[in-house]
Design a protein around this motif. Structure first.
Motif, short mmCIF file in Angstrom:
data_model
loop_
_atom_site.label_atom_id
_atom_site.label_comp_id
_atom_site.label_asym_id
_atom_site.label_seq_id
_atom_site.Cartn_x
_atom_site.Cartn_y
_atom_site.Cartn_z
N GLU A 175 6.61 3.42 -8.59
CA GLU A 175 6.99 4.30 -7.48
C GLU A 175 8.04 5.32 -7.91
O GLU A 175 8.57 6.06 -7.09
CB GLU A 175 7.51 3.47 -6.31
CG GLU A 175 6.47 2.55 -5.70
CD GLU A 175 5.29 3.30 -5.08
OE1 GLU A 175 5.48 4.39 -4.54
OE2 GLU A 175 4.16 2.79 -5.19
N GLN A 197 0.17 0.86 -7.10
CA GLN A 197 -0.12 2.29 -7.05
C GLN A 197 -0.85 2.82 -8.29
O GLN A 197 -1.92 3.41 -8.20
CB GLN A 197 1.18 3.07 -6.85
CG GLN A 197 1.00 4.57 -6.72
CD GLN A 197 0.25 4.96 -5.45
OE1 GLN A 197 0.39 4.32 -4.43
NE2 GLN A 197 -0.56 5.99 -5.54
N LYS A 200 -4.35 1.14 -8.87
CA LYS A 200 -5.44 1.49 -7.94
C LYS A 200 -5.90 2.92 -8.19
O LYS A 200 -7.08 3.22 -8.05
CB LYS A 200 -5.02 1.24 -6.49
CG LYS A 200 -3.92 2.12 -5.94
CD LYS A 200 -3.68 1.81 -4.45
CE LYS A 200 -2.62 2.72 -3.86
NZ LYS A 200 -2.44 2.55 -2.43
N ARG A 219 10.52 -5.24 -4.31
CA ARG A 219 11.41 -4.08 -4.19
C ARG A 219 12.86 -4.55 -4.27
O ARG A 219 13.33 -5.29 -3.40
CB ARG A 219 11.20 -3.38 -2.84
CG ARG A 219 9.75 -2.96 -2.57
CD ARG A 219 9.49 -1.59 -3.16
NE ARG A 219 8.08 -1.24 -3.18
CZ ARG A 219 7.50 -0.40 -2.33
NH1 ARG A 219 8.20 0.16 -1.39
NH2 ARG A 219 6.22 -0.11 -2.46
N GLU A 373 7.88 2.70 10.63
CA GLU A 373 6.83 3.06 9.67
C GLU A 373 6.07 1.80 9.27
O GLU A 373 6.67 0.82 8.85
CB GLU A 373 7.50 3.67 8.42
CG GLU A 373 6.52 3.98 7.32
CD GLU A 373 7.18 4.04 5.95
OE1 GLU A 373 8.24 4.66 5.81
OE2 GLU A 373 6.63 3.42 5.02
N VAL A 374 4.74 1.85 9.43
CA VAL A 374 3.93 0.72 8.96
C VAL A 374 3.09 1.09 7.75
O VAL A 374 2.59 0.21 7.05
CB VAL A 374 3.04 0.12 10.08
CG1 VAL A 374 3.89 -0.56 11.14
CG2 VAL A 374 2.15 1.16 10.72
N ARG A 380 -3.82 12.23 -3.59
CA ARG A 380 -3.05 12.22 -4.85
C ARG A 380 -3.35 13.47 -5.67
O ARG A 380 -4.42 14.08 -5.52
CB ARG A 380 -3.41 10.99 -5.70
CG ARG A 380 -3.67 9.72 -4.94
CD ARG A 380 -2.45 9.23 -4.21
NE ARG A 380 -2.74 7.91 -3.61
CZ ARG A 380 -1.94 7.28 -2.81
NH1 ARG A 380 -0.78 7.79 -2.44
NH2 ARG A 380 -2.27 6.10 -2.32
P1 AMO Z 1 5.70 2.47 0.65
O1 AMO Z 1 6.76 2.19 -0.32
O2 AMO Z 1 6.04 3.38 1.79
O3 AMO Z 1 4.44 3.13 -0.05
O4 AMO Z 1 5.16 1.12 1.26
C1 AMO Z 1 4.02 1.08 2.09
C2 AMO Z 1 4.25 0.19 3.29
O5 AMO Z 1 4.67 -1.11 2.86
C3 AMO Z 1 5.64 -1.64 3.74
N1 AMO Z 1 6.93 -1.79 3.05
C4 AMO Z 1 7.88 -2.64 3.41
N2 AMO Z 1 7.96 -3.55 4.40
C5 AMO Z 1 9.09 -4.29 4.50
N3 AMO Z 1 10.15 -4.18 3.67
C6 AMO Z 1 10.13 -3.27 2.66
N4 AMO Z 1 11.17 -3.18 1.82
C7 AMO Z 1 8.97 -2.45 2.50
N5 AMO Z 1 8.60 -1.50 1.62
C8 AMO Z 1 7.37 -1.10 1.98
C9 AMO Z 1 5.76 -0.65 4.87
C10 AMO Z 1 5.36 0.65 4.20
O6 AMO Z 1 4.91 1.62 5.12
N6 AMO Z 1 2.43 3.30 -3.09
C11 AMO Z 1 2.78 3.65 -1.72
C12 AMO Z 1 1.60 3.59 -0.80
C13 AMO Z 1 0.52 4.61 -1.09
O7 AMO Z 1 0.83 5.81 -1.10
O8 AMO Z 1 -0.64 4.20 -1.30
C14 AMO Z 1 3.89 2.73 -1.23
O9 AMO Z 1 4.16 1.68 -1.77
O10 AMO Z 1 4.84 -1.00 5.90
#
Ligand code: AMO
Length: 450
Positions: A175, A197, A200, A219, A373-374, A380
């Motif tokens: 990321e 990411q 895929k 994370r 945010e979900v 890409r």
């Molecule tokens: P992103 O980092 O926004 O995007 O994550 C996508 C979705 O995963 C969930 N999410 C989380 N939920 C809870 N705690 C967290 N720390 C957390 N981080 C992420 C959320 C979020 O919207 N690679 C891109 C996706 C893509 O573009 O295909 C990505 O990881 O619901």
């Protein structure tokens, strides 16, 4: 008949009319014992609910009565007994025991109660999650989660996607951030995957052009909030031969609608127990551009900056939790729980995002539910030269992305995808106050056990 666990029936599967007078084997935890003198009752709990075991002392062998009534609460037993239909008893029957098999006795006192009305704080519940999960209303969350995941898998499958598994141990950040958990991989340094990411996307060069994964993201973000976890589960989806991010958004909104429908159709008992209703959303979800989202939030004059002053969100800044919440309120007033925010400025989206010719606007989106945010997703960048430029523009080193970049040089179709958080979806479909409620054993900033 003996107390054979293979013959075991769940409390709710015993039909009082059809089985009246027949023998049955039931098994579970002793929730409660009530000794009324001449008669005692034991409430036995299994995953389906509870049943009442009746012990008329004069009619039964004293040793048999004792074998049940002297046990500590939450001991686990199997009982061979006779079903007695009884309108007064819960579920319309009682069980008159003939034989009891103690499977394991519980220690006392319990670290926390199962049915007691005493409030236990969330940390104590998580510390004793195995006991917490004996509560029907807590188990119900995970049955809903299971139905939700199945509905998602079914929807993606119906939409022509197939399921893959990519590595969880990776050699470089996916990321672009620094929020990585390092792992020692023999003589090399490696990391737990932040997301699938890069894998895929590489798969898009193979002809496997619609695929999804039930992925785990790791994370190392130092958040401590009701909506952040350090180990996340998500549907991670990618598709090729797209014209724009719109094609991806249509797949996503269909899946989300199907997930809500699945929970609605499959989980009525759980929803009733939790006192929740699920309203299946209509399609399409509204699309709000980033610029309009900013205007809508700013117009409320509710947003405050770091200093606590009422202010306008500077253009180019991501919507923080407070801004998302305000927009959620505005959209709810318009009758929308789900809505997309689209066309984010390039500076707040990752290097792999497709940027328009103007160099400013990205073909990206988030899906929001009532201010949370979900999903994040995008078309890409599939052009190898432009992708390298983006990597450099973000201050990253293309040499760290050799394996990822290689497929782009040998026939990479236009593609896009998204990550749809399962923990957050479960939280939202049930209106839970904290995402940890939707995770069996959550990992957060301070919690590594159990
Ligand atoms: P992103 O980092 O926004 O995007 O994550 C996508 C979705 O995963 C969930 N999410 C989380 N939920 C809870 N705690 C967290 N720390 C957390 N981080 C992420 C959320 C979020 O919207 N690679 C891109 C996706 C893509 O573009 O295909 C990505 O990881 O619901």
């Amino acid at each position: 008949m003996s107390v054979n666990l293979q013959e075991r029936k769940y409390a709710l599967d015993v039909d009082p009319k059809a089985m009246d007078g027949q023998d049955v084997v039931v098994a579970g935890w002793i929730q409660e014992t009530r000794d009324m003198g001449g008669i005692a009752f034991v409430i036995l709990r299994d995953r389906s609910g509870t049943l009442q075991v009746v012990l008329p002392k004069k009619k039964l062998d004293a040793a048999l009565v004792e074998s049940l009534t002297k046990l500590q609460r939450e001991s686990v037993v199997a009982i061979l007994g006779t079903v007695k239909a009884s309108e007064k008893a819960r579920n319309g029957y009682e069980v008159l025991p003939k034989e009891v098999r103690l499977l394991n006795e519980s220690a006392a006192p319990l670290p926390m109660g199962i049915v007691d009305k005493v409030d236990v704080d969330f940390d104590t519940r998580l510390d004793n999650r195995f006991l917490d999960l004996r509560k029907p209303e807590v188990q119900a969350i995970f049955r809903v989660r299971s139905a939700l995941v199945k509905a998602g898998i079914d929807s993606f499958t119906r939409q022509g996607f197939f399921q893959v598994h990519t590595p969880r141990i990776i050699g470089a950040s996916s990321e672009g951030g620094t929020d990585l958990f390092p792992v020692k991989y023999f003589e090399k340094d490696a990391f737990l995957a932040q997301s699938p990411q890069l894998y895929k996307q590489m798969l898009m060069a193979t002809g496997m052009d619609r695929q999804f994964e039930v992925a785990t993201y790791f994370r190392a973000e130092k958040h401590n909030s009701y909506r952040h976890l350090n180990e996340v589960t998500a549907f991670d989806v990618e598709m090729a031969f797209v014209e724009s991010e719109e094609d991806v958004m249509r797949v996503l909104e269909t899946a989300v609608r199907d997930v809500w429908q699945g929970v609605h159709d499959q989980c009525q008992a759980e929803l009733k127990l939790l006192g929740k209703e699920v309203k299946v959303p209509a399609l399409p979800f509204p699309r709000v551009t980033y610029d309009d989202a900013l205007r809508m939030v700013n117009a409320t004059k509710r947003w405050t900056n770091d200093k606590g002053e009422h202010a306008e969100i500077p253009h180019g800044e991501d919507l923080n939790a407070a801004a998302e919440k305000i927009l959620g309120d505005v959209m709810r007033e318009k009758g929308h729980e789900f809505y997309f925010i689209t066309k984010y400025p390039e500076q707040i989206r990752p290097f792999y995002t497709f940027i328009e010719e103007d160099g400013k606007v990205s073909r990206s989106f988030d899906l929001e539910h009532a201010g949370l945010e979900v999903t994040s997703g995008a078309q890409r960048q599939h052009n190898p030269q432009k992708l390298v430029e983006r990597i450099l523009h973000k201050g990253l080193d293309p040499d760290d992305f050799q394996d990822y970049l290689k497929p782009f040089q040998y026939g990479m179709p236009p593609h896009g995808g998204f990550g749809l958080g399962i923990d957050r979806l479960t939280m939202e479909v049930l209106g839970l106050a904290n995402v940890r409620e939707a995770v069996l054993f959550p990992r957060d900033r301070t919690r590594l056990a159990p």
